[in-house]
Design a protein around this motif. Structure first.
Motif, PDB file in Angstrom:
ATOM      1  N   GLU A 175       0.742  -1.228  -0.077  1.00 48.25           N
ATOM      2  CA  GLU A 175       0.022   0.017  -0.039  1.00 48.25           C
ATOM      3  C   GLU A 175       0.808   1.195   0.008  1.00 48.25           C
ATOM      4  O   GLU A 175       0.687   2.313  -0.948  1.00 48.25           O
ATOM      5  CB  GLU A 175      -0.854   0.135   1.226  1.00 48.25           C
ATOM      6  CG  GLU A 175      -1.938   1.193   1.164  1.00 48.25           C
ATOM      7  CD  GLU A 175      -2.901   1.235   2.401  1.00 48.25           C
ATOM      8  OE1 GLU A 175      -3.496   2.250   2.776  1.00 48.25           O
ATOM      9  OE2 GLU A 175      -2.935   0.184   2.990  1.00 48.25           O
ATOM     10  N   GLN A 176       1.933   1.180   0.815  1.00 48.00           N
ATOM     11  CA  GLN A 176       2.819   2.517   0.614  1.00 48.00           C
ATOM     12  C   GLN A 176       3.288   2.728  -0.395  1.00 48.00           C
ATOM     13  O   GLN A 176       3.564   3.706  -0.836  1.00 48.00           O
ATOM     14  CB  GLN A 176       3.771   2.373   1.984  1.00 48.00           C
ATOM     15  CG  GLN A 176       4.863   3.469   2.200  1.00 48.00           C
ATOM     16  CD  GLN A 176       3.920   4.925   2.438  1.00 48.00           C
ATOM     17  OE1 GLN A 176       3.101   4.817   3.432  1.00 48.00           O
ATOM     18  NE2 GLN A 176       3.937   5.984   1.578  1.00 48.00           N
ATOM     19  N   ARG A 178       2.011   1.954  -3.336  1.00 48.92           N
ATOM     20  CA  ARG A 178       1.089   2.894  -4.148  1.00 48.92           C
ATOM     21  C   ARG A 178       0.907   4.137  -3.697  1.00 48.92           C
ATOM     22  O   ARG A 178       0.422   4.956  -4.708  1.00 48.92           O
ATOM     23  CB  ARG A 178      -0.224   1.796  -3.789  1.00 48.92           C
ATOM     24  CG  ARG A 178      -0.019   0.589  -4.533  1.00 48.92           C
ATOM     25  CD  ARG A 178      -1.204  -0.467  -4.374  1.00 48.92           C
ATOM     26  NE  ARG A 178      -2.620  -0.037  -5.010  1.00 48.92           N
ATOM     27  CZ  ARG A 178      -3.651  -0.079  -4.354  1.00 48.92           C
ATOM     28  NH1 ARG A 178      -3.911  -0.452  -3.406  1.00 48.92           N
ATOM     29  NH2 ARG A 178      -4.872   0.487  -5.357  1.00 48.92           N
ATOM     30  N   ARG A 179       1.020   4.438  -2.535  1.00 50.81           N
ATOM     31  CA  ARG A 179       0.878   6.007  -2.220  1.00 50.81           C
ATOM     32  C   ARG A 179       2.092   6.653  -2.628  1.00 50.81           C
ATOM     33  O   ARG A 179       1.709   7.844  -3.004  1.00 50.81           O
ATOM     34  CB  ARG A 179       0.687   5.807  -0.472  1.00 50.81           C
ATOM     35  CG  ARG A 179      -0.416   5.378  -0.168  1.00 50.81           C
ATOM     36  CD  ARG A 179      -0.810   5.686   1.235  1.00 50.81           C
ATOM     37  NE  ARG A 179      -2.096   4.939   1.706  1.00 50.81           N
ATOM     38  CZ  ARG A 179      -3.431   5.657   1.592  1.00 50.81           C
ATOM     39  NH1 ARG A 179      -3.250   6.646   0.985  1.00 50.81           N
ATOM     40  NH2 ARG A 179      -4.459   4.943   1.997  1.00 50.81           N
ATOM     41  N   ASP A 180       3.246   6.178  -2.544  1.00 49.53           N
ATOM     42  CA  ASP A 180       4.462   6.701  -2.989  1.00 49.53           C
ATOM     43  C   ASP A 180       4.177   7.215  -4.639  1.00 49.53           C
ATOM     44  O   ASP A 180       4.628   8.167  -5.082  1.00 49.53           O
ATOM     45  CB  ASP A 180       5.508   5.937  -2.899  1.00 49.53           C
ATOM     46  CG  ASP A 180       6.095   5.747  -1.567  1.00 49.53           C
ATOM     47  OD1 ASP A 180       5.846   6.569  -0.619  1.00 49.53           O
ATOM     48  OD2 ASP A 180       7.109   5.172  -1.382  1.00 49.53           O
ATOM     49  N   LEU A 182       1.355   7.797  -6.140  1.00 47.47           N
ATOM     50  CA  LEU A 182       0.585   8.925  -6.324  1.00 47.47           C
ATOM     51  C   LEU A 182       1.266  10.069  -6.715  1.00 47.47           C
ATOM     52  O   LEU A 182       0.894  10.817  -7.326  1.00 47.47           O
ATOM     53  CB  LEU A 182      -0.146   9.113  -5.012  1.00 47.47           C
ATOM     54  CG  LEU A 182      -1.442   8.171  -4.740  1.00 47.47           C
ATOM     55  CD1 LEU A 182      -2.097   8.316  -3.337  1.00 47.47           C
ATOM     56  CD2 LEU A 182      -2.610   8.115  -5.929  1.00 47.47           C
ATOM     57  N   ASP A 190      -6.493   9.279  -6.819  1.00 47.57           N
ATOM     58  CA  ASP A 190      -6.791   8.612  -5.670  1.00 47.57           C
ATOM     59  C   ASP A 190      -5.996   7.210  -5.641  1.00 47.57           C
ATOM     60  O   ASP A 190      -5.558   6.545  -6.759  1.00 47.57           O
ATOM     61  CB  ASP A 190      -8.188   8.291  -5.399  1.00 47.57           C
ATOM     62  CG  ASP A 190      -8.723   7.644  -4.314  1.00 47.57           C
ATOM     63  OD1 ASP A 190      -8.775   8.212  -3.162  1.00 47.57           O
ATOM     64  OD2 ASP A 190      -8.705   6.457  -4.275  1.00 47.57           O
ATOM     65  N   ILE A 191      -5.701   6.516  -4.333  1.00 48.43           N
ATOM     66  CA  ILE A 191      -4.955   5.318  -4.414  1.00 48.43           C
ATOM     67  C   ILE A 191      -5.881   4.097  -5.156  1.00 48.43           C
ATOM     68  O   ILE A 191      -5.312   3.318  -5.554  1.00 48.43           O
ATOM     69  CB  ILE A 191      -4.723   4.992  -2.812  1.00 48.43           C
ATOM     70  CG1 ILE A 191      -3.520   3.770  -2.980  1.00 48.43           C
ATOM     71  CG2 ILE A 191      -5.744   4.737  -2.167  1.00 48.43           C
ATOM     72  CD1 ILE A 191      -2.985   3.577  -1.767  1.00 48.43           C
TER      73      ILE A 191
END
Length: 265
Positions: A175-176, A178-180, A182, A190-191
Motif C-alpha cells: 500500500e505504501q 502505491r501511495r508513493d 501517487l 486517488d490510491i
C-alpha cells in the motif's frame, strides 16, 4: 557503498550521463553490447535528460545499447490473469521507457546510431522468470541505475519483506508503494486508481546480475531513504533498496537536500 554528494539532481544526472557514455564507448570498442538497467519514475529523470543533451551535442553509436527496464504495472483482466497498461497510459513503465529513455537518447542521434526497438527490454508477464536468464545471456548489466521508494524503501516493485534471493516475478504492490506512486504519477487522483500488482525484477536479480549499481536519491523527501541506505551494512528486508549495499561496485549518489547534515560532515 561509496557515497557521493552532489549539489543538485542535475549534477547527479550529468555525472552519471558521462559515466554511461564512457561505458558505451568502451563497449563499442570491444564490439559488445552495453547493458543499462533502468528504473522509471522521478529519481533517474535527471540522468535521462543529461544523456539526451550530451548525445545531441556529441553523438555516440548507441545501436548496441540495451535498455533493461525494471518493472511494469499490472491490472486484473477478465480471464482472471493480469495485463499491463497501454503504453500510452500516463503510468505505463513501458511508455515511460519509450519516451523518457529511448526517445530522449535517440532524439539527437542519426538513424544508424539509435537504439533499435529490440534492444528495449521489458519483463514478459507470461514468463517473468525468463527475464533473469535473458539478462545472464547478455552478459549481465553493466550499470544498474536504482531508486528507493520514499515511504517504504521499495526497489522496482519489490515490497518490504522481499526475499534476498527473489527473481523476476509478479507481486502484489505494498500500500505504501502505491501511495508513493501517487506522487510519481500525479494524474492519479486517488490510491484506488493505482494498480494493485506489478511484474518486477527481483532483489536477487539486481544483486547477482549487476556489475555496478548507482542508487539515486534526491530531494528532501528522500532524506529518510538516504539515512536508511547509509546506515545499512547488509540487506534489510524491511527496506528493500538496501540491497544496493550488497551489490558489486555500489555507489549512492545524493543531492544536498537528501543528504542533509550528512553532506556537511
Amino acid at each position: 557503498m561509496k557515497v557521493e554528494i552532489h549539489e543538485t539532481p542535475d549534477a547527479i544526472g550529468a555525472h552519471l550521463a558521462d559515466r554511461i557514455v564512457a561505458g558505451i564507448r568502451a563497449a563499442n570498442a570491444g564490439d559488445r553490447a552495453y547493458v543499462l538497467g533502468c528504473p522509471g519514475g522521478r529519481s533517474p529523470l535527471p540522468v535521462y535528460r543529461a544523456l539526451e543533451s550530451r548525445l545531441a551535442k556529441e553523438p555516440v553509436d548507441c545501436s548496441q545499447l540495451i535498455v533493461v527496464m525494471m518493472d511494469e504495472y499490472l491490472s486484473a483482466d477478465d480471464a482472471g490473469g493480469f495485463a499491463p497498461p497501454s503504453a500510452s497510459a500516463h503510468y505505463s513503465c513501458r511508455g515511460f521507457g519509450e519516451r523518457e529513455i529511448v526517445g530522449r537518447i535517440n532524439r539527437g542521434l542519426p538513424d544508424e546510431f539509435r537504439i533499435p526497438h529490440q534492444n528495449f527490454w521489458m519483463p514478459d508477464i507470461a514468463a517473468p522468470e525468463d527475464y533473469d536468464a535473458r539478462i545472464v545471456a547478455a552478459g549481465g548489466i553493466d550499470l544498474f541505475l536504482l531508486a528507493s521508494g520514499a515511504g517504504d524503501g521499495h526497489i522496482a516493485f519489490n515490497p518490504p519483506g522481499s526475499s534476498r534471493e527473489s527473481g523476476t516475478r509478479i507481486v502484489a504492490l505494498a500500500e505504501q508503494t502505491r501511495r508513493d506512486n501517487l506522487a510519481t504519477f500525479p494524474e492519479f487522483t486517488d490510491i484506488s486508481e493505482v494498480p494493485s500488482h506489478g511484474v518486477t525484477i527481483g532483489i536477487g536479480s539486481i544483486a547477482e546480475q549487476s556489475k555496478a549499481v548507482a542508487m539515486i536519491v534526491w530531494g528532501e523527501g528522500k532524506r529518510h531513504a538516504f539515512y536508511r541506505l547509509t546506515a545499512a551494512g547488509a540487506y534489510d528486508a524491511s527496506w528493500p533498496a538496501t540491497i544496493a549495499v550488497e551489490c558489486r561496485n555500489a555507489e549512492l549518489l545524493a543531492d544536498a537536500a537528501a543528504a542533509g547534515q550528512w553532506g556537511a560532515r
